[in-house]
Motif scaffolding. Sequence first.
Motif, PDB file in Angstrom:
ATOM      1  N   ASN A 188       0.860  -1.261  -0.035  1.00  0.00           N
ATOM      2  CA  ASN A 188      -0.049  -0.108   0.075  1.00  0.00           C
ATOM      3  C   ASN A 188       0.738   1.389   0.131  1.00  0.00           C
ATOM      4  O   ASN A 188       0.296   2.341   0.212  1.00  0.00           O
TER       5      ASN A 188
ATOM      6  N   SER B  98       0.989   6.517   1.364  1.00  0.00           N
ATOM      7  CA  SER B  98       0.093   5.306   1.520  1.00  0.00           C
ATOM      8  C   SER B  98      -1.475   5.396   1.271  1.00  0.00           C
ATOM      9  O   SER B  98      -2.036   6.342   1.650  1.00  0.00           O
ATOM     10  N   SER B  99      -1.830   4.178   0.513  1.00  0.00           N
ATOM     11  CA  SER B  99      -3.042   3.996   0.022  1.00  0.00           C
ATOM     12  C   SER B  99      -3.591   2.606  -0.352  1.00  0.00           C
ATOM     13  O   SER B  99      -2.633   2.022  -0.909  1.00  0.00           O
ATOM     14  N   ASN B 100      -4.634   2.296  -0.077  1.00  0.00           N
ATOM     15  CA  ASN B 100      -5.046   0.938  -0.607  1.00  0.00           C
ATOM     16  C   ASN B 100      -5.854   0.972  -1.902  1.00  0.00           C
ATOM     17  O   ASN B 100      -5.995  -0.026  -2.363  1.00  0.00           O
TER      18      ASN B 100
END
Length: 611
Positions: A63, A112-114
């Motif tokens: 992520n 950060s990222s999903n």
Amino acid sequence: MKDTYIVPSALIGISIILVQSSVAVALSPSQVEQIGREITVRIVNSQNSSDSGSGVIIRRSGNIYTLLTAYHVVKNTTSGSKYEIITPDKQTYAITSVKRLPDVDLAVVEFSSNQTYKIAKIGDSDKVTASTTIYVCGFPGKTAAISNPETAFFKKGQVNANGAPQRDGYNIIYDSQTIRGMSGGAVLNEQGELVAIHGRADEQSIGEQSQTQIITGLGTTIYSALRQMTKLGVDVGVKASPISTSKTPKADDFYIAGYEKYTQSNFSGAIADYTQAIRLNPNYAEAYYQRGRVRKNGLNETANAAKDLRKAGELFFAQGKSAEGYRSQGFERWILKDYPGAINAYNQAIKINPKDAQNYNSRGNARALSGDNRGAIDDFNRAIKLDANFADAYLNRGASRSELGDNRGAIADFTLALKINPQDVLIYYNLGIAYYNLGQRKAAIENLNQAIKINPQYPNAYYNRGIARSESGDKKGAVEDFTQAIKLNPSYAAAYNNRGNNRSDLGDNRGAIEDFTQAIKLNPNSALYYYNRGAARYQLQDKQGAIADFTQAIRINPQNGDFYYKRGIVKILAADRKGGIADFRQAAQLFQKQGRTAEYQQVMQVIRQWR
């Protein structure tokens, strides 16, 4: 724009996937644009939305997303500023890490990222040449014209040179008309591959009133960045092709070096480098064009500049680049003051590319110089309609409005231009002139102060501030400004004349006479300079010297009644009553003819007294 960078003690190790097709197939501009919009993010200072830039997503690991940007976009993180990433789907994420690559204006940034976002494909930037078409994608900064910059700009251009790194590691130059805020954005080739990170745009004026602009994009190639990381032992997951072992510089190297020297006002050095580029590549049209620009702007070598531009135009046309050919032709005609010829050339450029705002701006400037300010304003309006963030079009429209007597409209345009480009010396300069024209001396001086602060080597700013100070009663300050203008431009005849006037007002008539004499040496056809020296000689009781100067002023301009009137006074005092009355009568005749009723009545009263 040179920043003092802090080199971090450690760098992020990143892994980049290199994707190259065995056969390079050009995509349509709309397809490349779509790729650019999918991989480009906006970077914003969370405490100051005006502090913004762009970045390019180059990797995902779990992520964690990694992107590249220009270091100057995020450099304020060292002083505690917090930045956020705005992704193509308008989601906002906090930046978790910023590391600068040493020796280049590049930084590696993480967030950060999903969510799933597109990753840039890395192209072979070593294959990018002066014939390569590129596209720059980035988000504009927030300005008066763009209050909510949520849509990325996409600008097509052509590479001028790809060579050895210069200041801040920039090693690729292109002609895309990028604007503030796009720094850190993607530079893509026709296959939609990332070949460079956009660093900055330089806008350089041609002519005193920003008659046209050259907009040059500067960036750092991806392979140049990879090689820097490799030298430091940083694992990037892909190797750039080895640098050629040949130590012989190529034409592009000299072109980039010439550009760097030009930006540092080393005009002779820039010309030498462009000459070397041409020697190595006799068909290097852009090198001829740039050498012509330096010869005109830096050294005022009009004839040589025109020759270079003519050659550049010929080469562009021979290479099938008609728009560039007409651009060169228009510039050549412009510096030769053939404004109708320049207008015709820009007409042709507009036919080829009717959506190029710069062509309208250039034609508008040629129209303004030919006296057609209303037609010029029409062109500037078109340029602004095509590019609402075009600071120079606002600036030039303001200049034409001022020429037409609409100084309030001019100030409105200059103010808009200033919000877009707050460090442009010409905007402050023109604001100062417009306020002066409205009689607002204090505001004029304040804006000219800013112009001088930005460029302390600008003689006209000192000159005009000197005039405003003089008319505000600050004669000593005016003398200081005219002295500085003369120091910067020893051939500034008007500055000598005005310094002489202020010295005379301060009682230093001998110093004034020295200044008027120097002004006359520089411009022996100025009746005003002789008249002013005559007035100073009269103050020192040098009646014959004064009469001689007034006589010379009359020879140059026999239609000025003030000259006759002043000479008549001195002749009367020199016991030449007959000659004095004859001068008074001539002055009265001219005043009456010119409708100067008050002066006519005054002279007639003097004649009656002495008759």
